[in-house]
Structures are given as structure tokens and as C-alpha cells.
Scaffold this active site. Structure first.
Site, PDB file in Angstrom:
ATOM      1  CG  ASP A 227      -1.863   1.196   1.243  1.00  0.00           C
ATOM      2  OD1 ASP A 227      -2.253   1.550   0.402  1.00  0.00           O
ATOM      3  OD2 ASP A 227      -2.358   1.295   2.318  1.00  0.00           O
ATOM      4  CG  LEU A 230       3.030   9.265   2.140  1.00  0.00           C
ATOM      5  CD1 LEU A 230       3.869  10.646   1.746  1.00  0.00           C
ATOM      6  CD2 LEU A 230       3.739   8.749   3.851  1.00  0.00           C
ATOM      7  CG  HIS A 231      -3.625   5.549   3.767  1.00  0.00           C
ATOM      8  ND1 HIS A 231      -4.621   6.019   2.774  1.00  0.00           N
ATOM      9  CD2 HIS A 231      -2.910   4.578   3.414  1.00  0.00           C
ATOM     10  CE1 HIS A 231      -4.391   4.905   1.820  1.00  0.00           C
ATOM     11  NE2 HIS A 231      -3.758   3.797   2.501  1.00  0.00           N
ATOM     12  CG  ASP A 232      -2.520   6.883   9.095  1.00  0.00           C
ATOM     13  OD1 ASP A 232      -3.929   7.084   8.468  1.00  0.00           O
ATOM     14  OD2 ASP A 232      -2.305   5.970   9.631  1.00  0.00           O
TER      15      ASP A 232
END
Length: 299
Positions: A227, A230-232
Site C-alpha cells: 500500500d 501516505l494515508h495518515d
């Protein structure tokens, strides 16, 4: 300087969010609270303590919270980040466990602070926030903003076709937080799906002359194959440089019923009753530079 509380479930992308905040002088981390999510609650709590200590933030309290979602008997976890949640990378030993449940501490911290003086950043399932709101109705509205990574508005989910992981992990909590009356800022998959990490950027961490930099590179090398997003880091980055994100106000509701649409977001962009500011675009170059530069300042 913005005073923030980070509620998280580390997780490699949570690690980047914590270190982005720790490495930037514009943010003051008052406390970290943890929840079951990417891994079970005991692992996410220990990971947060390890990560904060390696970043030189040993004085920041870390409070463990909910071990399971509100509507299910056990936590909904994944193995994207490896069994230990950090891709098998050794980031040191965990300091002793801090007394106090995360939800209770959120109530105390928000209640004791001047209204609007603390910003709450949530990068995991929203169970702790919902519990805090249940313990003290209206407490989330005392925050300057509640900035959330979660949901999928105009794109498919990443854990089911209908749902993003954080909202699927505790859809009842997500629904409660969205209905809390707090000033909500949402970073759904619509925007985090565009926050793509490339191989050259990931490799650049390994060349850093710092423990955190090299650890970040090793963790990302393990995570990016599954995945590479840089989601968070996005909600933390927005607090530092809001101009790199674009979005709109809308009404968002969450389907909390068990079944194939559990955790699904229903978004209306023409409603007069908007409850969130939701982002869908990011200027990727400045985001990558901000994350790398901030982590580069750490030990």
C-alpha cells in the site's frame, strides 16, 4: 504552534504521521492515544511508545485505549504492516505502560484545556473518540478541529468494495463522531489515494544519518509493496501546510449496519447541513518534501 493530540493505531503510516508531527516545530504533541486497528491494542500502544521515544519525545504521554470496536466482540485488524505493525523493524523497547484509558484522558485533556486550544488528529478507527463523546457529550466540540483520516466518498474502499479500513473497523464509532457537532476535517481515500510514495523517495530515507530516518526507510520498504500511500501523514501535513490540499464541505453519513455495506460513506456535496470539510486533491511534491524534511530533523 498548534497543540495537538494524536489518536492512532501504529501501523507504519501512523509512524510517519507521528514522526512528521514530532519533527515539525509548528506542532506541539500534548499526548498520543492508541486504539486497536492495524494491530491489536497492546501492539499499537507499545508501538506508539517506541516510536515517540526514538523520536526524542519520551516526555509525551501515550495512553492505550479501546481493544475492540463498539459493535463487535473482537478487533478488526490487518497484516498489511506485518505481525508487529512496523514491518519487522526494530525501533527499540517500549517504555512502561501509562495509566489511564485513552477515552478518559481525551475527556480530561479537552475538558481542562481552553475551548478551541487543542486539535485532535485521528488516524485509526474512531472508537476512542466515540467513547469520549459518550462519557462527556459535547467534548469533541471543544477541540479546535477533529482531523480524521478515514472513509471513502467518491472512490471504492480499500478493505471491502464499500468501505475504507478505519471506518469499517468501527463504523458505529465513525457515525457517532461525524454526528458529534465537532468541527470535522476529513481525509478520505479520495485524497490519500493520490499521496503516492515512489521508490526513489523511500530509498532516500536510508541515506539519512539518523535512527528515525533509517527506520522509516526500512519500514516503508516493507509496507510500500502492499500500500504505497501516505494515508495518515495527510491530516498532520494539512495542519502544517494547509494550502497543499483542496476539498469541499459536504454532509457525510456512515452505514454502521452489519452487512456488505458496513462502513460505507454516503456523501452529499449539495447539502445545506454539511458536517465535514472533505479533501480530494493533494499537491504531492510538497507533501513528500514536508514528510521527508520533518523526519530528517529527528534523532
Amino acid at each position: 504552534m498548534k497543540r495537538i493530540i494524536i489518536d492512532c493505531d501504529p501501523g507504519i503510516d501512523d509512524a510517519l504521521a507521528l514522526w512528521l508531527a514530532a519533527g515539525n516545530a509548528l506542532l506541539d504533541i500534548v499526548a498520543v492515544t492508541t486504539v486497536a486497528g492495524n494491530r491489536p491494542a497492546d501492539i499499537t500502544s507499545a508501538n506508539a511508545r517506541k516510536l515517540m521515544d526514538l523520536a526524542g519525545c519520551g516526555a509525551v504521554p501515550v495512553y492505550a485505549g479501546a481493544q475492540r470496536p463498539l459493535g463487535h466482540a473482537s478487533a478488526r485488524c490487518n497484516l498489511v504492516h506485518g505481525p508487529d505493525g512496523l514491518g519487522g523493524v526494530n525501533v527499540g523497547a517500549a517504555r512502561p505502560h501509562q495509566d489511564g484509558h485513552a477515552a478518559s484522558r481525551l475527556v480530561e485533556l479537552l475538558g481542562e484545556a481552553e475551548e478551541g486550544s487543542l486539535t485532535l488528529v485521528a488516524t485509526g478507527p474512531l472508537t476512542n473518540l466515540a467513547l469520549a463523546e459518550s462519557l462527556s457529550p459535547g467534548i469533541l466540540a471543544r477541540a479546535a478541529q477533529v482531523v480524521v483520516m478515514g472513509g471513502a466518498l467518491r472512490c471504492p474502499g480499500n478493505i471491502t468494495p464499500a468501505a475504507e479500513f478505519n471506518f469499517y473497523a468501527d463504523p458505529i464509532a465513525a457515525s457517532m463522531v461525524l454526528q458529534s457537532g465537532a468541527e470535522l476535517v476529513l481525509f478520505p481515500l479520495d485524497v490519500t489515494g493520490a499521496a503516492v510514495m515512489d521508490g526513489q523517495w523511500i530509498a532516500s530515507f536510508g541515506a539519512m544519518d539518523s535512527l528515525c530516518g533509517r527506520a522509516a526507510g526500512a519500514m516503508l520498504a516493507a509496507y510500500a509493496a502492499f500500500d504505497p500511500l501516505l494515508h495518515d501523514a495527510c491530516p498532520v501535513a494539512w495542519l502544517i501546510e494547509p494550502g497543499m490540499f483542496t476539498g469541499a464541505s459536504c454532509l457525510v453519513e456512515v452505514d454502521w449496519r452489519q452487512g456488505p455495506t458496513e462502513g460505507h460513506c454516503i456523501a452529499s456535496f449539495d447539502s445545506a447541513a454539511a458536517n465535514v470539510l472533505a479533501f480530494d486533491k493533494v499537491n504531492l511534491g510538497p507533501l513528500l518534501a514536508l514528510v521527508r524534511d520533518s523526519i530528517g530533523r529527528l534523532p
